[in-house]
Motif scaffolding. Structure first.
Motif, PDB file in Angstrom:
ATOM      1  N   SER A   1      40.054  41.489  39.011  1.00 17.47           N
ATOM      2  CA  SER A   1      39.918  40.024  39.014  1.00 17.47           C
ATOM      3  C   SER A   1      38.680  39.591  39.810  1.00 17.47           C
TER       4      SER A   1
ATOM      5  N   TYR B   1      49.137  43.061  49.191  1.00 17.02           N
ATOM      6  CA  TYR B   1      50.530  42.741  48.867  1.00 17.02           C
ATOM      7  C   TYR B   1      51.529  43.640  49.604  1.00 17.02           C
TER       8      TYR B   1
ATOM      9  N   ASP C   1      41.372  44.221  48.139  1.00 16.17           N
ATOM     10  CA  ASP C   1      41.842  43.951  46.770  1.00 16.17           C
ATOM     11  C   ASP C   1      41.593  45.192  45.916  1.00 16.17           C
ATOM     12  N   SER C   2      41.910  45.120  44.637  1.00 18.34           N
ATOM     13  CA  SER C   2      41.823  46.325  43.790  1.00 18.34           C
ATOM     14  C   SER C   2      40.413  46.896  43.750  1.00 18.34           C
TER      15      SER C   2
ATOM     16  N   HIS D   1      46.848  47.667  49.952  1.00 16.87           N
ATOM     17  CA  HIS D   1      46.574  46.407  49.239  1.00 16.87           C
ATOM     18  C   HIS D   1      47.179  45.249  50.034  1.00 16.87           C
TER      19      HIS D   1
ATOM     20  N   PHE E   1      48.836  52.585  39.536  1.00 16.61           N
ATOM     21  CA  PHE E   1      47.520  52.588  38.884  1.00 16.61           C
ATOM     22  C   PHE E   1      46.391  52.581  39.922  1.00 16.61           C
TER      23      PHE E   1
ATOM     24  N   GLU F   1      46.077  35.802  37.361  1.00 15.88           N
ATOM     25  CA  GLU F   1      47.215  36.331  36.599  1.00 15.88           C
ATOM     26  C   GLU F   1      48.278  35.256  36.374  1.00 15.88           C
TER      27      GLU F   1
ATOM     28  N   TYR G   1      41.699  45.479  32.136  1.00 17.72           N
ATOM     29  CA  TYR G   1      41.992  45.143  33.536  1.00 17.72           C
ATOM     30  C   TYR G   1      42.418  46.439  34.224  1.00 17.72           C
TER      31      TYR G   1
ATOM     32  N   ASN H   1      44.677  47.089  36.100  1.00 21.46           N
ATOM     33  CA  ASN H   1      46.140  47.246  36.125  1.00 21.46           C
ATOM     34  C   ASN H   1      46.608  47.880  34.815  1.00 21.46           C
TER      35      ASN H   1
ATOM     36  N   THR I   1      42.647  38.396  45.126  1.00 24.12           N
ATOM     37  CA  THR I   1      43.303  38.269  46.430  1.00 24.12           C
ATOM     38  C   THR I   1      42.268  38.113  47.545  1.00 24.12           C
TER      39      THR I   1
HETATM   40  P1  13P Z   1      43.548  41.889  43.151  1.00 19.39           P
HETATM   41  O1  13P Z   1      42.557  42.770  42.484  1.00 19.39           O
HETATM   42  O2  13P Z   1      43.119  40.442  43.146  1.00 19.39           O
HETATM   43  O3  13P Z   1      43.847  42.374  44.519  1.00 19.39           O
HETATM   44  O4  13P Z   1      44.896  41.878  42.305  1.00 19.39           O
HETATM   45  C1  13P Z   1      45.694  43.005  42.144  1.00 19.39           C
HETATM   46  C2  13P Z   1      46.995  42.701  41.550  1.00 19.39           C
HETATM   47  O5  13P Z   1      47.757  43.557  41.225  1.00 19.39           O
HETATM   48  C3  13P Z   1      47.323  41.317  41.368  1.00 19.39           C
HETATM   49  O6  13P Z   1      48.634  41.202  40.982  1.00 19.39           O
END
Ligand code: 13P
Ligand code: SF4
Length: 324
Positions: free
Chosen positions: A144, A41, A55-56, A39, A78, A216, A127, A129, A231
């Motif tokens: 997102s 992050y 991204d996710s 990811h 997750f 978020e 979501y 998450n 993201t």
């Molecule tokens: P994204 O799906 O935008 O990558 O966001 C994941 C996430 O955990 C944001 O805090």
């Protein structure tokens, strides 16, 4: 009964780490027929080593496509769990099993059930998450990237419960104008810490900077944003925009990809309350190169889940992927 101390297993002895970790990881990746998903992050050194960074939603799609025997997921629990739900026969590894998420942790299924019982006519949209148990209770999953599109796909007359992120939920209500959507009171510990006051102050020092924010974030921060998105959407916007300076209101790990794709531009992390550096996700940052190496070497820690739960969680994820 006398218990003898357990010998430190050779496989996890810290003194056995190779000098060139990156090279050792790449060799193990080949030996294991593994794919490394990361990811945005993650630490930049982890992102640079990955086969795919996203991204996710993109990571779930990459997990769906892969033919590798082993998926090493550099992200949070997750995300790796979603990869396992989509890939029951593959080994899914998470470098540190403690890499959770405040949104998922703040929404245990029993608490969610009590909340849902108050709204018997509503359908639950969650979501991504969240835990597999919460996914299994949901009609559809969103990220997102696709949340607005998926919410709009429900008939306007269908009342919706949205869990677990209240800020994303309220942003979706504002975007879609739906007044029959109720949001669960969860939030992300990283995104809710951005300070409106510090952001306004920073903007005065950088009047030409555009503010890019993740949904978020609290509404008080989002209302100052020139662009709100996932993201990957924020990264795309920063690269494509003619602007040269940006204030980034999300986890600053995304700045690594922005700098790679737009080296001449300036990216300033949005400030947190009190000027602390607490906008780094403490869960995401648990994954390190050392733990990536150990996970591939030992094929552990592995993410697993009971088959009946996997099947119940799979249905709303597949619905999301079909709608994306
Ligand atoms: P994204 O799906 O935008 O990558 O966001 C994941 C996430 O955990 C944001 O805090
Ligand atoms: Fe969860 Fe927030 Fe970390 Fe994203 S940044 S993984 S939502 S705690």
């Amino acid at each position: 009964m006398l218990r003898l101390p357990l010998a430190q297993p050779e496989a996890t002895a810290p003194d056995k780490l190779p000098l060139d970790l990156e090279d050792a990881i790449l060799q193990l990746r080949q030996q294991r027929n593994a794919v490394i998903l990361a990811h945005y992050y993650q630490d930049s050194e982890v992102q640079d080593l990955a086969d795919f960074v996203g991204d996710s939603l993109q990571l779930a799609q990459a997990a769906q496509r892969t033919k590798a025997d082993v998926i090493l997921f550099c992200g949070v629990h997750f995300m790796a769990e979603t990869a396992k739900i989509l890939n029951p026969t593959r080994t899914v590894l998470l470098p540190d099993l403690a890499a959770g998420c405040s949104l998922a942790d703040g929404c245990p299924p029993e608490k969610l059930r009590l909340w849902m019982d108050r709204y018997p006519d509503h359908t639950l949209v969650s979501y991504i998450n969240c835990s597999a148990a919460v996914k299994a209770m949901s009609d559809c999953i969103v990220t997102s990237s696709n949340a607005e599109k998926i919410i709009r796909s429900y008939p306007a007359s269908q009342p919706i419960l949205f869990a677990p992120d209240q800020h994303l939920g309220r942003w979706l209500i504002r975007q879609t104008g739906r007044d029959n959507m109720v949001v669960y009171p969860g939030s992300c510990m990283v995104h809710e810490i951005f300070s409106e006051r510090e952001l306004v102050r920073l903007r005065m020092d950088h009047p030409r900077a555009q503010v890019l924010a993740h949904p978020e974030c609290d509404e008080r921060v989002l209302r100052h944003a020139d662009f709100v998105g996932s993201t990957s959407a924020i990264i795309r916007y920063a690269v494509d925009s003619p602007a040269q300076e940006f204030i980034i209101a999300t986890e600053p790990g995304v700045i690594h990809e922005m700098q790679k794709r737009a080296p001449g531009k300036r990216f300033i992390p949005a400030p947190a309350e009190g000027g602390c550096a607490c906008n780094q996700c403490p869960h995401m940052r648990l994954n390190t190169l050392e733990k990536v190496y150990l996970a591939l070497r030992d094929l552990s820690p592995e993410v697993t889940l009971p088959e009946d739960l996997r099947l119940r969680a799979l249905r709303p994820i597949e619905k999301m992927l079909a709608l994306s």
